[in-house]
Design a protein around this motif. Structure first.
Motif, PDB file in Angstrom:
ATOM      1  N   PRO A   5       1.021  -1.028   0.021  1.00 35.97           N
ATOM      2  CA  PRO A   5      -0.076  -0.062   0.010  1.00 35.97           C
ATOM      3  C   PRO A   5       0.695   1.246  -0.150  1.00 35.97           C
ATOM      4  N   PRO A   6       0.479   2.432  -0.531  1.00 40.99           N
ATOM      5  CA  PRO A   6       1.121   3.800  -0.296  1.00 40.99           C
ATOM      6  C   PRO A   6       1.284   3.946   1.033  1.00 40.99           C
ATOM      7  N   GLU A   7       2.346   4.991   1.211  1.00 38.35           N
ATOM      8  CA  GLU A   7       2.959   5.236   2.593  1.00 38.35           C
ATOM      9  C   GLU A   7       1.822   5.888   3.355  1.00 38.35           C
ATOM     10  N   SER A   8       0.930   6.466   2.856  1.00 38.26           N
ATOM     11  CA  SER A   8      -0.067   7.425   3.734  1.00 38.26           C
ATOM     12  C   SER A   8      -1.217   6.010   4.365  1.00 38.26           C
ATOM     13  N   MET A   9      -1.436   4.916   3.410  1.00 38.52           N
ATOM     14  CA  MET A   9      -2.165   3.910   4.133  1.00 38.52           C
ATOM     15  C   MET A   9      -1.503   3.386   5.081  1.00 38.52           C
ATOM     16  N   GLN A  10       0.052   2.916   4.759  1.00 36.57           N
ATOM     17  CA  GLN A  10       0.697   2.359   5.880  1.00 36.57           C
ATOM     18  C   GLN A  10       0.620   3.059   7.191  1.00 36.57           C
ATOM     19  N   PRO A  26      -3.080  -4.663  28.343  1.00 42.70           N
ATOM     20  CA  PRO A  26      -2.973  -3.936  29.523  1.00 42.70           C
ATOM     21  C   PRO A  26      -1.532  -3.373  29.635  1.00 42.70           C
ATOM     22  N   GLN A  27      -0.464  -3.959  29.047  1.00 41.61           N
ATOM     23  CA  GLN A  27       0.800  -3.284  29.157  1.00 41.61           C
ATOM     24  C   GLN A  27       1.550  -3.535  27.549  1.00 41.61           C
ATOM     25  N   PRO A  28       0.957  -3.089  26.492  1.00 39.31           N
ATOM     26  CA  PRO A  28       1.513  -3.348  25.429  1.00 39.31           C
ATOM     27  C   PRO A  28       3.219  -2.582  25.142  1.00 39.31           C
ATOM     28  N   SER A  29       4.048  -3.048  24.592  1.00 38.53           N
ATOM     29  CA  SER A  29       5.370  -2.671  24.177  1.00 38.53           C
ATOM     30  C   SER A  29       5.237  -1.934  23.010  1.00 38.53           C
ATOM     31  N   GLY A  30       4.163  -2.249  22.206  1.00 43.50           N
ATOM     32  CA  GLY A  30       4.164  -1.734  20.874  1.00 43.50           C
ATOM     33  C   GLY A  30       3.651  -2.872  19.964  1.00 43.50           C
ATOM     34  N   VAL A  31       3.188  -2.319  18.633  1.00 45.27           N
ATOM     35  CA  VAL A  31       2.788  -3.071  17.574  1.00 45.27           C
ATOM     36  C   VAL A  31       3.770  -2.684  16.500  1.00 45.27           C
ATOM     37  N   THR A  32       4.147  -3.690  15.964  1.00 50.94           N
ATOM     38  CA  THR A  32       5.127  -3.610  14.711  1.00 50.94           C
ATOM     39  C   THR A  32       4.519  -4.184  13.391  1.00 50.94           C
ATOM     40  N   VAL A  33       4.653  -3.278  12.571  1.00 55.78           N
ATOM     41  CA  VAL A  33       3.860  -3.462  11.121  1.00 55.78           C
ATOM     42  C   VAL A  33       5.191  -3.586   9.914  1.00 55.78           C
ATOM     43  N   ARG A  34       5.145  -4.725   9.252  1.00 57.57           N
ATOM     44  CA  ARG A  34       6.165  -4.495   8.300  1.00 57.57           C
ATOM     45  C   ARG A  34       5.276  -5.159   6.997  1.00 57.57           C
ATOM     46  N   TYR A  35       5.763  -4.509   5.892  1.00 52.32           N
ATOM     47  CA  TYR A  35       5.084  -4.735   4.566  1.00 52.32           C
ATOM     48  C   TYR A  35       5.969  -5.790   3.742  1.00 52.32           C
ATOM     49  N   ARG A  36       5.404  -6.464   3.038  1.00 51.29           N
ATOM     50  CA  ARG A  36       5.968  -7.551   1.862  1.00 51.29           C
ATOM     51  C   ARG A  36       4.823  -8.082   1.090  1.00 51.29           C
ATOM     52  N   CYS A  55      -0.904 -11.283  13.179  1.00 53.80           N
ATOM     53  CA  CYS A  55      -1.843 -11.456  12.041  1.00 53.80           C
ATOM     54  C   CYS A  55      -1.082 -10.988  10.776  1.00 53.80           C
ATOM     55  N   ARG A  56      -1.671 -11.196   9.639  1.00 52.75           N
ATOM     56  CA  ARG A  56      -1.172 -11.060   8.209  1.00 52.75           C
ATOM     57  C   ARG A  56      -2.509 -10.545   7.663  1.00 52.75           C
ATOM     58  N   LEU A  57      -2.367  -9.255   7.229  1.00 50.24           N
ATOM     59  CA  LEU A  57      -3.418  -8.495   6.376  1.00 50.24           C
ATOM     60  C   LEU A  57      -2.984  -8.556   5.067  1.00 50.24           C
ATOM     61  N   ARG A  58      -4.125  -8.623   4.144  1.00 48.77           N
ATOM     62  CA  ARG A  58      -3.741  -8.444   2.551  1.00 48.77           C
ATOM     63  C   ARG A  58      -4.396  -7.159   2.005  1.00 48.77           C
ATOM     64  N   PHE A  59      -3.579  -6.571   1.369  1.00 46.97           N
ATOM     65  CA  PHE A  59      -3.773  -5.093   0.763  1.00 46.97           C
ATOM     66  C   PHE A  59      -4.757  -5.544  -0.401  1.00 46.97           C
ATOM     67  N   SER A  60      -5.991  -4.941  -0.344  1.00 44.71           N
ATOM     68  CA  SER A  60      -6.885  -5.175  -1.372  1.00 44.71           C
ATOM     69  C   SER A  60      -6.963  -3.937  -2.339  1.00 44.71           C
ATOM     70  N   GLY A  61      -6.260  -2.913  -1.855  1.00 38.83           N
ATOM     71  CA  GLY A  61      -6.307  -1.691  -2.792  1.00 38.83           C
ATOM     72  C   GLY A  61      -7.265  -0.600  -2.253  1.00 38.83           C
ATOM     73  N   VAL A  62      -7.970  -1.016  -1.161  1.00 37.11           N
ATOM     74  CA  VAL A  62      -9.075  -0.134  -0.696  1.00 37.11           C
ATOM     75  C   VAL A  62      -8.667  -0.158   0.984  1.00 37.11           C
ATOM     76  N   LEU A  63      -8.740   1.294   1.640  1.00 30.35           N
ATOM     77  CA  LEU A  63      -8.399   1.330   2.921  1.00 30.35           C
ATOM     78  C   LEU A  63      -9.103   0.615   3.905  1.00 30.35           C
ATOM     79  N   HIS A  64     -10.422   0.769   3.848  1.00 29.36           N
ATOM     80  CA  HIS A  64     -11.165   0.035   4.822  1.00 29.36           C
ATOM     81  C   HIS A  64     -11.994  -1.373   4.589  1.00 29.36           C
TER      82      HIS A  64
END
Length: 65
Positions: A5-10, A26-36, A55-64
């Motif tokens: 996805p474009p940088e704005s969607m990322q 309760p105590q998250p140290s953070g969420v990391t997202v990488r794209y491939r 999880c793994r999310l698929r980019f379908s071309g539409v934000l929502h």
């Protein structure tokens, strides 16, 4: 090969996931997202622990979708 996805969607996805984690965990140290190859791989974790694949999310071309 599928495109990432474009940088704005990322950026929007990172913000949404961080807000959700802050609200639900309760105590998250953070969420990391990488794209491939058209997928977003999401990892999260607690302090002093290795990142946990969530999880793994698929980019379908539409934000929502």
């Amino acid at each position: 090969m599928p495109k990432n996805p474009p940088e704005s969607m990322q950026h929007h996805l990172r913000q949404r996931l961080a807000a959700h984690a802050k609200e639900r965990w309760p105590q998250p140290s953070g969420v990391t997202v990488r794209y491939r190859a058209g997928f977003a791989y999401v990892e999260g974790g607690l302090p002093d622990q290795a990142p946990l694949p969530l999880c793994r999310l698929r980019f379908s071309g539409v934000l929502h979708t």
